[in-house]
Design a protein around this motif. Structure first.
Motif, mmCIF file in Angstrom:
data_model
loop_
_atom_site.group_PDB
_atom_site.id
_atom_site.type_symbol
_atom_site.label_atom_id
_atom_site.label_comp_id
_atom_site.label_asym_id
_atom_site.label_seq_id
_atom_site.Cartn_x
_atom_site.Cartn_y
_atom_site.Cartn_z
ATOM 1 N N VAL A 97 0.827 -1.212 0.000
ATOM 2 C CA VAL A 97 0.000 0.000 0.000
ATOM 3 C C VAL A 97 0.866 1.270 0.000
ATOM 4 N N PRO A 98 1.889 1.389 0.859
ATOM 5 C CA PRO A 98 2.723 2.598 0.798
ATOM 6 C C PRO A 98 3.474 2.735 -0.531
ATOM 7 N N GLU A 99 3.902 1.613 -1.111
ATOM 8 C CA GLU A 99 4.581 1.678 -2.405
ATOM 9 C C GLU A 99 3.626 2.147 -3.498
ATOM 10 N N ALA A 100 2.382 1.681 -3.427
ATOM 11 C CA ALA A 100 1.384 2.132 -4.389
ATOM 12 C C ALA A 100 1.165 3.635 -4.275
ATOM 13 N N LYS A 101 1.169 4.142 -3.047
ATOM 14 C CA LYS A 101 0.993 5.584 -2.847
ATOM 15 C C LYS A 101 2.159 6.367 -3.448
ATOM 16 N N ALA A 102 3.354 5.803 -3.368
ATOM 17 C CA ALA A 102 4.513 6.455 -3.981
ATOM 18 C C ALA A 102 4.366 6.511 -5.497
ATOM 19 N N ILE A 103 3.865 5.429 -6.095
ATOM 20 C CA ILE A 103 3.634 5.395 -7.541
ATOM 21 C C ILE A 103 2.543 6.394 -7.924
ATOM 22 N N ILE A 104 1.471 6.434 -7.142
ATOM 23 C CA ILE A 104 0.377 7.381 -7.403
ATOM 24 C C ILE A 104 0.898 8.810 -7.373
ATOM 25 N N ALA A 105 1.726 9.124 -6.380
ATOM 26 C CA ALA A 105 2.271 10.472 -6.262
ATOM 27 C C ALA A 105 3.095 10.849 -7.487
ATOM 28 N N LYS A 106 3.905 9.919 -7.953
ATOM 29 C CA LYS A 106 4.743 10.194 -9.127
ATOM 30 C C LYS A 106 3.884 10.326 -10.389
ATOM 31 N N GLY A 107 2.878 9.474 -10.504
ATOM 32 C CA GLY A 107 2.005 9.556 -11.658
ATOM 33 C C GLY A 107 1.234 10.866 -11.689
ATOM 34 N N ALA A 108 0.705 11.272 -10.533
ATOM 35 C CA ALA A 108 -0.047 12.527 -10.452
ATOM 36 C C ALA A 108 0.848 13.721 -10.761
ATOM 37 N N ALA A 109 2.090 13.673 -10.271
ATOM 38 C CA ALA A 109 3.026 14.783 -10.507
ATOM 39 C C ALA A 109 3.358 14.947 -11.984
ATOM 40 N N SER A 110 3.178 13.876 -12.760
ATOM 41 C CA SER A 110 3.499 13.936 -14.196
ATOM 42 C C SER A 110 2.373 14.535 -15.033
ATOM 43 N N LEU A 111 1.210 14.747 -14.443
ATOM 44 C CA LEU A 111 0.062 15.244 -15.194
ATOM 45 C C LEU A 111 0.301 16.665 -15.705
ATOM 46 N N PRO A 112 -0.100 16.968 -16.928
ATOM 47 C CA PRO A 112 0.077 18.319 -17.472
ATOM 48 C C PRO A 112 -0.605 19.390 -16.630
ATOM 49 N N GLU A 113 -1.792 19.085 -16.095
ATOM 50 C CA GLU A 113 -2.494 20.087 -15.297
ATOM 51 C C GLU A 113 -1.788 20.387 -13.981
ATOM 52 N N VAL A 114 -1.090 19.384 -13.447
ATOM 53 C CA VAL A 114 -0.313 19.621 -12.221
ATOM 54 C C VAL A 114 0.893 20.504 -12.536
ATOM 55 N N LYS A 115 1.598 20.193 -13.604
ATOM 56 C CA LYS A 115 2.762 20.997 -13.989
ATOM 57 C C LYS A 115 2.356 22.436 -14.284
ATOM 58 N N LYS A 116 1.220 22.612 -14.950
ATOM 59 C CA LYS A 116 0.740 23.959 -15.278
ATOM 60 C C LYS A 116 0.378 24.736 -14.021
ATOM 61 N N ALA A 117 -0.330 24.079 -13.099
ATOM 62 C CA ALA A 117 -0.715 24.748 -11.855
ATOM 63 C C ALA A 117 0.506 25.097 -11.015
ATOM 64 N N LEU A 118 1.524 24.246 -11.035
ATOM 65 C CA LEU A 118 2.754 24.545 -10.296
ATOM 66 C C LEU A 118 3.460 25.772 -10.865
ATOM 67 N N GLU A 119 3.436 25.890 -12.168
ATOM 68 C CA GLU A 119 4.155 26.984 -12.827
ATOM 69 C C GLU A 119 3.425 28.319 -12.727
ATOM 70 N N SER A 120 2.111 28.280 -12.891
ATOM 71 C CA SER A 120 1.405 29.556 -13.025
ATOM 72 C C SER A 120 0.093 29.645 -12.256
ATOM 73 N N GLY A 121 -0.169 28.673 -11.401
ATOM 74 C CA GLY A 121 -1.432 28.686 -10.675
ATOM 75 C C GLY A 121 -1.276 28.288 -9.223
ATOM 76 N N LYS A 122 -2.316 27.652 -8.697
ATOM 77 C CA LYS A 122 -2.330 27.234 -7.304
ATOM 78 C C LYS A 122 -2.746 25.767 -7.204
ATOM 79 N N ILE A 123 -2.180 25.083 -6.213
ATOM 80 C CA ILE A 123 -2.580 23.712 -5.901
ATOM 81 C C ILE A 123 -2.919 23.650 -4.416
ATOM 82 N N PHE A 124 -4.153 23.276 -4.116
ATOM 83 C CA PHE A 124 -4.596 23.104 -2.731
ATOM 84 C C PHE A 124 -4.471 21.616 -2.410
ATOM 85 N N LEU A 125 -3.714 21.274 -1.369
ATOM 86 C CA LEU A 125 -3.527 19.885 -0.950
ATOM 87 C C LEU A 125 -4.252 19.659 0.371
#
Length: 278
Positions: A9-37
């Motif tokens: 389960v923790p390893e799956a969460k690590a994979i999920i985190a990496k996969g989510a970080a690769s999303l174009p919308e995440v990269k765009k929000a990091l560069e020019s927007g906001k991300i609420f966690l």
């Protein structure tokens, strides 16, 4: 080329985190927007991936049941906002921060239940669902992008609507831990299976669930694709082997008898004022 592997389960969460970080919308929000966690162990792992910081963990499920944190004051924020490289806590101003989110910003949350149709929900043990309960409905009405990070250990054998009808803080008479209800969330769901396919050009198929010796809740998968793409996943899996749950150290400790949230918890057998009902 075909690769088979199992993720705890923790390893799956690590994979999920990496996969989510690769999303174009995440990269765009990091560069020019906001991300609420909004804090949880999977979202905390995502925060580690983005900014190398762990979040404070509030509600959780442990062997004792649905529990809260031991301490009233956590050693890290439960919810944060990342805006153009700056990080600020949102713990005391969730509604204000959510109202600032625009169409290109992101709200990231975990889930406690997902179904085979991709629907998701979170558990709520506080009155009116606490902070998330007060903002989620309005957040979806505003049209803000919602990213849901949840491992396949959260997959339930019924649909979310049936599960919601079955529970509820005021419906439960007696509970191991606080009585909870479910709040539905509508957004883009990322599981470990989806994350693998985001991280390489492969087809990923889940072939087994569960295990022993620390692999309880584990996911066993097979990926198939070109050799160079499959090797990406092979190296990724090697790199996250041995991962542990994410969350600030103090917040991981669970509540004890009559803990900080007990005055609001319902039906919990661990309260000092619990009266035996069975």
């Amino acid at each position: 080329m075909i690769l088979q592997f199992s993720l705890t389960v923790p390893e799956a969460k690590a994979i999920i985190a990496k996969g989510a970080a690769s999303l174009p919308e995440v990269k765009k929000a990091l560069e020019s927007g906001k991300i609420f966690l909004k804090g949880g162990t999977t979202v905390s792992r995502f925060a580690e991936e983005l900014i190398n910081k762990k979040l404070g963990i509030c509600g959780r499920i442990t062997p004792l049941g649905t529990k809260g944190p031991k301490y009233a004051t956590l050693d890290a924020p439960h919810s944060i906002v990342i805006e153009k490289g700056e990080i600020r806590t949102a713990d005391d101003c969730e509604e204000e921060e959510v109202l600032k989110l625009g169409r290109n910003d992101l709200f990231v949350i975990g889930a406690n239940a997902i179904d085979i149709n991709g629907n998701a929900a979170i558990l709520a043990g506080s009155p009116l669902g606490g902070g998330p309960g007060k903002i989620l409905g309005g957040l979806m009405a505003e049209g803000v992008q919602i990213l849901i990070l949840a491992g396949l250990e959260k997959l339930i054998p019924t649909d979310i609507t049936t599960a919601i009808k079955a529970c509820g803080r005021r419906r439960v008479d007696i509970s191991f831990g606080m009585a909870v209800g479910l709040i539905p969330i509508v957004g883009k769901l990322i599981t470990e299976q989806i994350a693998v396919e985001l991280l390489a050009d492969v087809k990923c198929t889940v072939i087994a669930k569960g295990g022993i010796g620390g692999a309880e809740g584990a996911t066993t998968m097979v990926v198939e694709g070109r050799e160079e793409e499959v090797k990406k996943i092979f190296n990724l899996v090697k790199s996250i082997k041995g991962s542990v749950h994410s969350g600030s150290e103090k917040s991981i400790e669970e509540c004890i008898n009559f803990g900080v949230g007990c005055k609001e918890d319902l039906a919990c057998i661990y309260r000092k004022d619990y009266i035996k009902r069975i």
